[in-house]
Design a protein around this motif. Structure first.
Motif, PDB file in Angstrom:
ATOM      1  N   PHE A 269       0.491   9.539  -3.861  1.00 34.51           N
ATOM      2  CA  PHE A 269      -0.691   8.005  -4.486  1.00 34.51           C
ATOM      3  C   PHE A 269      -1.758   8.037  -3.445  1.00 34.51           C
ATOM      4  CE2 PHE A 269       2.413   6.844  -6.819  1.00 34.51           C
ATOM      5  CZ  PHE A 269       1.371   6.591  -8.718  1.00 34.51           C
ATOM      6  N   VAL A 320       7.548   4.272  -1.062  1.00 45.29           N
ATOM      7  CA  VAL A 320       7.846   2.806  -2.274  1.00 45.29           C
ATOM      8  C   VAL A 320       6.347   2.309  -2.356  1.00 45.29           C
ATOM      9  CG1 VAL A 320       8.777   0.993  -2.945  1.00 45.29           C
ATOM     10  CG2 VAL A 320       9.894   2.814  -2.967  1.00 45.29           C
ATOM     11  N   ALA A 323       3.300   3.741  -4.135  1.00 50.31           N
ATOM     12  CA  ALA A 323       3.843   3.630  -5.170  1.00 50.31           C
ATOM     13  C   ALA A 323       3.231   2.248  -5.958  1.00 50.31           C
ATOM     14  CB  ALA A 323       4.612   4.792  -6.024  1.00 50.31           C
ATOM     15  N   ALA A 324       3.474   1.534  -5.585  1.00 50.90           N
ATOM     16  CA  ALA A 324       3.751  -0.498  -5.564  1.00 50.90           C
ATOM     17  C   ALA A 324       1.544  -0.867  -5.824  1.00 50.90           C
ATOM     18  CB  ALA A 324       3.758  -0.915  -5.316  1.00 50.90           C
ATOM     19  N   ALA A 327       0.056   3.432  -8.079  1.00 52.18           N
ATOM     20  CA  ALA A 327       0.131   3.147  -9.399  1.00 52.18           C
ATOM     21  C   ALA A 327      -0.780   2.389 -10.603  1.00 52.18           C
ATOM     22  CB  ALA A 327       1.856   3.229 -10.209  1.00 52.18           C
ATOM     23  N   PRO A 328      -0.744   1.141  -9.899  1.00 51.75           N
ATOM     24  CA  PRO A 328      -1.913   0.086 -10.690  1.00 51.75           C
ATOM     25  C   PRO A 328      -3.205   1.169 -10.638  1.00 51.75           C
ATOM     26  CG  PRO A 328      -0.206  -1.350  -9.423  1.00 51.75           C
ATOM     27  CD  PRO A 328       0.232   0.383  -9.100  1.00 51.75           C
TER      28      PRO A 328
END
Lengths: 343, 331
Positions: A269, A320, A323-324, A327-328
């Motif tokens: 990301f 992690v 991505a948190a 991704a949104p």
């Protein structure tokens, strides 16, 4: 408009881009110092900075800052910059904000290459793993191109072929993991997590080498990249060798992503988000390479700091956190596109 | 009509062949005579017959169950979204089911298979609604890619949460390992037998609803003119997809691409008729999963690789090749 000249390198830049670049640089420097200071041990700022450049200042600082915190923070900065530039170039070439090496299979290909070297030659040297990652990424990129090539390249077709290839190379990684011996598999798994924890000066050296070779080449072609955004015909009319420029830039972007994966394992990301944020901050009409690099560095360093600030039971790898947040953002991009906005 | 019936019969023959392979091939090769005896004249003293009855049967049953559920779920999802890339694995629906199970395990809510399945259903349902709301709106240009990307993003998000939970909780990780492998082993056969009626009913319901869904695929105005209640049929289809995907995930862990590749191949064989598509996808999906499982058993001796790995490899290639055949206009 102003022109920065460093030797033969000339960069035309808007005043706002320049200001944003300086602000990002300042923020990055501040966060870097914070990263050195963070945690217990009460080492002064001056001692920390001395320890980074290798001036001996005494027992705890030399080890904690010089051997643990500094390489970790520098790795985060360098890899973040690599991912930011790689994403910026790819998004500009495909003229699509959704293109990012971690979605179209390239980072996964790099991971597969590295895992295969760990399996086949039991590689423990970072340089060999890095070479494997580069070969894996280039092979995957070539396959994606071959699969989506049909009288030219359509960016969206490229993205779809890349998603498919991503699954194929991940299956190969999984297969290799079940076949290799337990020690190597543990080695490979720890690396596949994607983390900057426990990185050493060797990692920093690899990252610096990759950036030092590729970044000048990309900056050299930065003008071509901007012109290509206006369309092939316009670029040709302006005297840009379209085919050559595009190939060189695409290969550099793939190599940067591969280098990043080799050093830290796959971290998702950043390559997607950093160029988009840089564009938004500079309000630039076209690709902004250096702000993307700075933004990527800032994001990864910040994510790593955040992961260290978490309580001991919640110490996740930095991937992690990226991505948190990332991704949104991607879901929002897709959602906005499906409302009929620009995709 | 006749051609379609022939295709369906051929798929059934292929499935029977795949079942025979799945019973015969493995660490110990077993001849067809012994397999037949284990069914017709079971002798518990014969070790080979016991292998067939006690280990290979349940594995084969799980393969049929998961494969047919995923095939039908894919066919329904592709018709509903009018999108060739719709697949419950790719769209994050299986990942949603996994996350719900992990959360259940870590909170102590899911103690056995009987509580895990409803949880998987809830997780799959939430993910399906989310990905449908974000990526499937409108049939405008770019829709297929958007849905695929929404699925990838949602999967990444869900997996990172799942991963975070597993990092913290070792006991959950230990149980979860059985789920993620995408494997046909590691489930109790009684547990799986309980899922059979669910899948059979869902597939039957899919057959009943498929005529109406076909009308919706003609366009909303045409469907309304034919007296179809669009909102109701969409809801029913999403519920069925969720049920099937969750049942497959509960039985075999997350498996991608079966729901993508099988309906796609089926459409090439029987055309756009949805009832036939459902039948052929169910048979073909079961056959594909069994064949992939058999490949996984023999490719890496003395070990095995999970069926999820084999299907991801084969399905990923099919997906990449499909993108090549897409017309630019569709993108």
């Amino acid at each position: 408009m102003r022109i920065l000249r460093i030797g033969p390198l000339g960069i035309t830049t808007h005043r706002r881009t320049f200001a944003v670049g300086l602000a990002l640089l300042a923020a990055l420097a501040a966060l870097f110092v914070f990263a050195l200071m963070q945690g217990q041990s009460g080492i002064s700022v001056l001692d920390s900075l001395k320890a980074v450049v290798g001036i001996p200042v005494g027992a705890p600082a030399d080890f904690i800052v010089g051997q643990v915190r500094a390489p970790r923070a520098l790795t985060a900065v360098l890899v973040g910059a690599m991912l930011g530039v790689s994403g910026a170039v790819l998004q500009s070439l495909t003229r699509n904000p959704l293109a990012s090496p971690d979605f179209i299979g390239i980072s996964m290909g790099a991971g597969t290459g590295a895992v295969l070297t760990i399996w086949l030659v039991s590689a423990t040297s970072l340089w060999i793993t890095a070479a494997g990652a580069v070969v894996g990424a280039l092979t995957t990129a070539a396959l994606i191109l071959a699969l989506s090539w049909r009288r030219g390249i359509v960016p969206l077709r490229l993205i779809l072929a890349g998603i498919g290839m991503g699954f194929v190379v991940q299956a190969i990684t999984q297969y290799a993991l079940t076949r290799m011996d337990v020690h190597d598999a543990g080695n490979a798994l720890g690396w596949l997590v994607g983390s900057v924890t426990g990185r050493t000066w060797t990692h920093v050296t690899v990252a610096v080498t990759v950036l030092a070779v590729l970044l000048p080449v990309i900056l050299w072609h930065a003008r071509s990249l901007r012109t290509l955004e206006m369309g092939d015909d316009a670029a040709r009319a302006l005297g840009i060798p379209v085919g050559v420029a595009r190939s060189v830039l695409a290969v550099c972007s793939v190599l940067l992503a591969a280098g990043a994966v080799a050093v830290t394992g796959p971290i998702g990301f950043i390559a997607l988000v950093a160029p988009a944020l840089a564009l938004r901050a500079t309000r630039s009409a076209g690709v902004t390479l250096l702000p993307s690099a700075l933004m990527g560095a800032l994001l990864l360093l910040a994510a790593d700091q955040l992961s260290q600030l978490m309580p001991a039971t919640l110490q996740f790898p930095v991937g992690v956190f990226t991505a948190a947040v990332g991704a949104p953002y991607l879901l929002w991009l897709v959602w906005r596109a499906s409302r009929g906005g620009p995709s | 009509m006749r051609k379609r019936a022939v295709v369906a019969v051929l798929c059934l023959v292929a499935l029977v062949g795949a079942v025979a392979l799945s019973l015969a091939v493995g660490a110990k090769q077993i001849d067809l005579g012994t397999i037949w005896n284990s069914l017709a004249a079971y002798d518990p003293e014969d070790p080979l017959q016991r292998i067939v009855r006690e280990s290979r049967w349940s594995r084969t049953l799980i393969g049929i169950l998961a494969g047919s559920a995923l095939g039908v779920a894919g066919a329904l999802m592709q018709s509903l979204t009018r999108n060739p890339f719709a697949d419950p694995g790719l769209l994050g629906i299986n990942a949603g089911a996994s996350l719900a199970v992990v959360l259940g395990l870590t909170t102590g809510l899911a103690t056995g298979f009987a509580t895990q399945v409803p949880l998987a259903f809830v997780g799959a349902g939430l993910a399906a609604v989310l990905v449908y709301a974000i990526g499937a709106r409108g049939a405008a240009a770019g829709a297929p890619v958007r849905l695929a990307l929404a699925g990838v993003a949602l999967t990444a998000l869900i997996s990172s949460v799942t991963y975070a939970v597993l990092m913290v909780d070792d006991a959950t990780l230990d149980q979860y390992r059985l789920w993620v492998a995408g494997s046909l082993t590691g489930r109790q056969s009684e547990d799986v037998t309980a899922l059979v009626p669910l899948v059979v009913i869902a597939i039957a319901a899919a057959l009943v609803a498929s005529r109406q869904l076909e009308a919706v695929a003609l366009g909303e105005d045409a469907a309304r003119a034919l007296g179809v209640r669009i909102g109701a049929i969409r809801t029913v289809i999403i519920v069925l997809v969720t049920l099937l995907a969750a049942a497959a995930t509960a039985a075999a862990g997350p498996i991608v691409f079966v729901g993508l590749a099988v309906p796609h191949l089926a459409r090439a064989l029987v055309g756009a008729s949805l009832p036939w598509l459902v039948v052929v996808s169910a048979l073909g999906g079961a056959a594909l999963v069994l064949v992939c499982d058999v490949i996984g058993r023999v490719i890496a001796p003395p070990g095995e690789i999970g069926v999820g790995i084999t299907t991801a490899f084969i399905g990923g290639l099919i997906f990449a090749l499909m993108s090549r055949r897409m017309k630019v206009v569709e993108l």
